[in-house]
Design an enzyme around this catalytic site. Structure first.
Site, short mmCIF file in Angstrom:
data_model
loop_
_atom_site.label_atom_id
_atom_site.label_comp_id
_atom_site.label_asym_id
_atom_site.label_seq_id
_atom_site.Cartn_x
_atom_site.Cartn_y
_atom_site.Cartn_z
N CYS A 11 -14.70 20.63 -21.07
CA CYS A 11 -15.66 21.71 -21.35
C CYS A 11 -15.44 22.88 -20.39
CB CYS A 11 -17.09 21.17 -21.23
SG CYS A 11 -18.31 22.44 -21.50
N CYS A 71 -18.66 24.56 -19.14
CA CYS A 71 -19.42 23.76 -18.17
C CYS A 71 -18.74 23.78 -16.80
CB CYS A 71 -19.53 22.29 -18.61
SG CYS A 71 -19.91 22.04 -20.34
N ASP A 72 -17.41 23.65 -16.78
CA ASP A 72 -16.70 23.39 -15.51
C ASP A 72 -15.82 24.54 -15.04
OD1 ASP A 72 -17.82 20.87 -15.58
OD2 ASP A 72 -16.12 19.99 -16.64
#
Ligand SMILES: Cc1cc2nc3c(=O)[nH]c(=O)nc-3n(C[C@H](O)[C@H](O)[C@H](O)COP(=O)(O)OP(=O)(O)OC[C@H]3O[C@@H](n4cnc5c(N)ncnc54)[C@H](O)[C@@H]3O)c2cc1C
Length: 312
Positions: free
Chosen positions: A134, A137-138
């Site tokens: 992701c 997200c990261d």
């Protein structure tokens, strides 16, 4: 233990609208979501093709809007993972990871899909230590670092463009010689000077100590092998359905997606499926929402027929 008219598994763009329609028809529905309301779209920075948002809308914001609409319609929502489903019979049984157990007359399976793993050694070990599924997200963990994205579809291209804004360098590793992403997205990637595309290339090995340090690559046309030093790799090589819970209970297609008819009915009475988890020709927010509405309509019809049979 509580009994509901309908239990919905999954709070993405399919499950939440299913809850809205079921509750607006006056039935009691409970939805289980194991992560965030909004599903996969909450990992996207921009949803640009859903009607009603001419400027586009942030994925997380869209998820929270649909969540608010569903709970305002009366949907009960619990953040818990469904760990077992018993789907045969008139009363369906739903167990969760926290130990709760509920029953329902109908179940809507809206578990969606998730990113497919590469299937290489040490993939699990490097997850969270340089390997991610992701980018939104990261990505922030890789500011000014060098990363690779593996894949050639819409998600891989979206990830590469997103990471190009944050990182020092992005290598897009694709096993074919053309991108599968839709035209506009593919063109953006090809024009972006910050993205280096490695065509016809596959990842053979994930290397490193405690953290991922490099990728072992192979050119499929020439057979040439090469080591690519990276701080992180983002995998975007397609989706796999989240159908573990229903395997052996519902009919799945060759790729593991739940087979339904046009009314979202599975082969088992009182069990319906909607969105990315089913055998749909298009996996998008708009089709997931439409599936959710159709599944709820079929649930309502099913519950009303049961009620009339009980009354007779
Ligand atoms: C990066 C990215 C960008 C995208 N961009 C677009 C776009 O621009 N336009 C577009 O239309 N679509 C886009 N999509 C696709 C879109 O997000 C999906 O088609 C849509 O989210 C499918 O909805 P769904 O409800 O079927 O499944 P999902 O969104 O996958 O939701 C399923 C939910 O079920 C939950 N769940 C699964 N199993 C359990 C369990 N056992 N217990 C409890 N909860 C469970 C999951 O946590 C998840 O929240 C994008 C997807 C990604 C990943």
């Amino acid at each position: 233990m509580a009994h509901y008219d309908c239990i919905i598994v999954g709070g993405g763009p399919a499950g939440l609208p299913a809850g809205i329609y079921t509750c607006r028809a006056g039935f009691r529905a409970l939805l289980f979501e194991r992560m965030f309301a909004g599903g996969q779209i909450t990992t996207s920075t921009r949803l640009e093709n859903f009607p009603g948002f001419p400027e586009g809308v942030d994925g997380p914001q869209f998820g929270s809007l649909v969540h608010d609409q569903a709970t305002a319609a009366g949907l009960a929502l619990e953040y818990d993972e469904v760990s077992a489903l018993t789907l045969k019979g008139d009363v369906k049984r739903v167990q969760t990871a926290s130990g709760a157990e509920h029953t329902a007359n109908a179940v809507i399976c809206a578990m969606g899909a998730r990113r497919r793993p590469l299937g290489l050694d040490r993939e699990d070990a490097f997850r969270g230590a340089g390997l991610s599924y992701c980018a939104t997200c990261d990505g922030a963990f890789f500011r000014d670092k060098t990363v690779a994205v593996v894949g050639g579809g819409d998600t891989a291209c979206e990830d590469a463009l997103y990471l190009a804004r944050l990182t020092k360098a992005v290598h897009l590793i694709h096993r074919r010689d053309t991108l599968r992403a839709r035209g506009v997205m593919a063109e953006r990637v090809k024009r972006d000077p910050r993205i280096d595309i490695r065509w016809d290339t596959v990842v053979e090995e994930l290397r490193g100590g405690e953290r991922l340090e490099s990728l072992g690559l192979r050119d499929q046309k020439t057979g040439h092998r090469q080591e690519l030093p990276v701080d992180g790799v983002f995998l975007a090589i397609g989706l796999e359905p989240q159908t573990e819970l229903v395997r052996g209970q519902l009919v799945l297609d060759a790729l593991g997606y739940i087979e339904t008819d046009r009314r979202m009915r599975t082969g088992v009475a009182g069990v319906f499926a909607a969105g990315d988890v089913r055998n749909t020709p298009l996996r998008q927010v708009v089709t997931a929402a439409a599936d959710g509405a159709l599944a709820a309509t079929s649930v309502i019809e099913y519950l009303e027929e049961r009620q009339s049979a009980d009354d007779a």
